[in-house]
Design a protein around this motif. Structure first.
Motif, PDB file in Angstrom:
ATOM      1  N   GLN A  33      42.563  47.183  33.315  1.00 44.05           N
ATOM      2  CA  GLN A  33      42.288  48.049  34.463  1.00 44.05           C
ATOM      3  C   GLN A  33      42.201  47.181  35.700  1.00 44.05           C
ATOM      4  OE1 GLN A  33      42.298  50.607  36.604  1.00 44.05           O
ATOM      5  NE2 GLN A  33      41.328  51.845  35.034  1.00 44.05           N
ATOM      6  N   THR A  34      42.943  47.544  36.741  1.00 43.93           N
ATOM      7  CA  THR A  34      42.907  46.771  37.979  1.00 43.93           C
ATOM      8  C   THR A  34      42.369  47.567  39.166  1.00 43.93           C
ATOM      9  OG1 THR A  34      45.225  47.353  38.431  1.00 43.93           O
ATOM     10  CG2 THR A  34      44.807  45.280  37.271  1.00 43.93           C
ATOM     11  N   ALA A  36      39.704  49.304  41.508  1.00 39.28           N
ATOM     12  CA  ALA A  36      38.280  49.073  41.758  1.00 39.28           C
ATOM     13  C   ALA A  36      37.509  50.373  41.900  1.00 39.28           C
ATOM     14  CB  ALA A  36      38.100  48.224  43.010  1.00 39.28           C
ATOM     15  N   GLY A  58      33.830  50.770  37.930  1.00 37.18           N
ATOM     16  CA  GLY A  58      34.305  50.138  36.699  1.00 37.18           C
ATOM     17  C   GLY A  58      34.753  51.174  35.690  1.00 37.18           C
ATOM     18  N   VAL A  79      41.239  36.975  37.384  1.00 31.58           N
ATOM     19  CA  VAL A  79      41.493  38.310  37.918  1.00 31.58           C
ATOM     20  C   VAL A  79      41.394  38.259  39.440  1.00 31.58           C
ATOM     21  CG1 VAL A  79      40.552  39.403  35.850  1.00 31.58           C
ATOM     22  CG2 VAL A  79      39.067  39.059  37.840  1.00 31.58           C
ATOM     23  N   ARG A  81      39.786  40.606  42.334  1.00 29.11           N
ATOM     24  CA  ARG A  81      38.887  41.735  42.511  1.00 29.11           C
ATOM     25  C   ARG A  81      38.771  42.073  43.987  1.00 29.11           C
ATOM     26  NH1 ARG A  81      36.685  46.270  40.209  1.00 29.11           N
ATOM     27  NH2 ARG A  81      34.430  46.448  40.531  1.00 29.11           N
ATOM     28  N   GLN A  97      39.522  42.847  35.244  1.00 27.49           N
ATOM     29  CA  GLN A  97      38.467  43.100  36.220  1.00 27.49           C
ATOM     30  C   GLN A  97      37.296  42.146  36.063  1.00 27.49           C
ATOM     31  OE1 GLN A  97      36.840  47.007  36.621  1.00 27.49           O
ATOM     32  NE2 GLN A  97      38.634  47.822  37.638  1.00 27.49           N
ATOM     33  N   SER A  98      36.515  42.041  37.116  1.00 26.37           N
ATOM     34  CA  SER A  98      35.193  41.436  37.081  1.00 26.37           C
ATOM     35  C   SER A  98      34.236  42.411  37.764  1.00 26.37           C
ATOM     36  CB  SER A  98      35.155  40.105  37.831  1.00 26.37           C
ATOM     37  OG  SER A  98      33.819  39.697  38.050  1.00 26.37           O
TER      38      SER A  98
END
Length: 461
Positions: A33-34, A36, A58, A79, A81, A97-98
């Protein structure tokens, strides 16, 4: 980017496909998943039912069922973000993601997590707060060998108790956590639990912090205290989504702290109780009403309240510098300093020079001051009445009577009923009462003198 349709499709495909003997050695499908944005809750397609959580900015990691075991696939990797519109950070995280995706299971589930390392150095994962076999605890060098780059390790254990937990590395953790490697874990009760009430809305997010120089992309990994971006799930206001609920809902918010300091998290307009920690649910007799809960380093706190007051209610860390972005630490206090003459001279050399700070910091939220690329203003949020003068760890709980059950969409700004907004007073100003001056010729205050006598030493040198 993973769309909602393909996200659920992948989850259903993984969960419902038959598992042949040959597939036992095959990794679960990698889902990334990218975006946000806050993803909708992932309703469990298999296994015991539960009310899923919503991860603020998220998502929840899908799983597949394999001979009665829930299998997940986490990938540790670099990643990008977006911390807020206008700024992106180069971090390390999981599955694009982070922080990484939230893992949701049910008490008693047997879980198997495949962890693939795509970082330039070794790593591990510690399942913070879990009861599990010692060799699955994820402390490299102590309970396992570190996972080398390019390798995949497997963790397997039973989710023995319900609650809110985290996962993060225990390998070069100062670097890896400073780069954003962490994620949430929720174990739902397998049935009605005497200490865990059912709720209508259930949110989770992690507190994290970064030190990213203005104009740059990568955090300073050696910073201990002087962070300049205080974030929720690696997002800063105005990039943090709102928490949208229906009036009368019982709301649970799960918060984990993986920064280097404590955070007094404060909710406006409502009282809440702390109903759980990463040690488990809090017995009702040990709870008390609060409007702020201090969350120390490495702690999870689970708060609950009835959203019975309609409106847009601020929700934030009560350390003032944690609600600012790109905050400098060596700025002099210029309140009351008259810059006018020196500003004229400087403007001859620097035409875009702006005077800052002589009346306080609020002016900085209104200025269109040029910033380095990939840098956020300190206080960039806008509200229905003007500048919010906030950044960092700040969001809004939006309570609406017409919000549908299960609807998490943003209802927009609150429309206040007539007569319920603070307004300017235009009437006469009342002069304060002051003490009468002494009559002319009255003696002034007597002089007071004080003598200090230093005792003699009993042990002369």
């Amino acid at each position: 980017m993973l769309s909602r349709r393909t996200f659920l499709g992948s989850a259903l495909a993984m969960a419902s496909s038959p598992v042949a003997a040959a597939s036992l050695a095959r990794l679960p499908e990698l889902v990334e998943q990218t975006s946000a944005a806050t993803m909708p809750p992932l309703e469990p397609p298999t296994g015991r039912p539960y009310r899923p959580v919503v991860t603020l900015n998220g998502w929840t990691l899908p799983w597949r069922m394999n001979a009665g075991v829930k299998e997940f696939h986490l990938v540790a990797e670099p990643v990008v973000r977006e911390m807020a519109p206008g700024m992106k950070a180069h971090l390390w995280g999981y599955n694009g993601q982070s922080p990484g995706p939230t893992i949701e299971v049910v008490e008693g589930d047997r879980v198997r997590i495949f962890v693939t390392n795509r970082l330039p150095e070794h790593t591990s994962i510690h399942w913070h707060g879990q009861r599990l076999p010692n060799g699955m605890d994820g402390v490299s060098g102590l309970t396992q060998k570190a996972i080398p780059p390019g390798k995949t390790y497997v963790y397997e254990f039973a989710a023995r108790r319900p609650g809110t937990f985290m996962y993060h590395p225990h390998a070069d953790e100062m670097t890896q956590m400073a780069m954003g490697m962490m994620g949430g874990w929720v174990t739902h009760p397998k049935g009605r639990h005497p200490l865990i009430e059912e709720v209508d809305r259930d949110f989770i997010f992690l507190l994290n912090a970064y030190d990213i120089d203005p104009g740059s992309y990568t955090p300073r990994i050696s910073t201990m205290t002087e962070f300049n971006l205080w974030s929720w799930n690696s997002r800063v206001f105005p990039g943090i989504d709102t928490l949208n609920v229906r009036q009368g809902d019982r709301v649970r918010i799960r918060i984990g702290n993986l920064t280097m300091t404590n955070h007094p998290i404060h909710l406006h307009g409502h009282e809440f109780v702390v109903t759980g920690t990463d040690g488990g649910p809090v017995p009702p007799a040990a709870r008390w009403p609060e409007v702020s809960a201090d969350i120390a380093v490495g702690q999870m706190r689970q708060i609950e309240f009835i959203a019975d007051e309609e409106g847009d209610w601020a929700f934030h860390c009560h350390k003032s510098h944690h609600t600012m972005n790109a905050m400098g630490h060596d700025l002099p206090t210029m309140i009351g300093v008259d810059h006018r003459e020196v500003a004229k001279k400087i403007a001859r050399l620097v035409p875009d020079y702006m005077v800052m700070g002589e009346r306080g910091m609020a002016d900085m939220a209104e200025m269109s001051m040029p910033l380095p690329d990939n840098t956020l203003p300190m206080m960039g949020g806008k509200g229905p009445f003007g500048s919010l003068e906030m950044g960092g760890m700040f969001s809004v709980v939006k309570v609406r009577r017409d919000q549908r059950p299960g609807d998490y969409t943003d209802p927009g700004w609150y429309r206040h009923p007539p007569g319920t907004v603070a307004y300017e007073w235009t009437g006469a100003q009342v002069e304060p009462q002051r003490a009468a001056p002494p009559p002319e010729g009255a003696a002034g205050k007597p002089d007071i003198s004080m003598q200090v006598r230093k005792p003699a030493s009993r042990h002369p040198h």
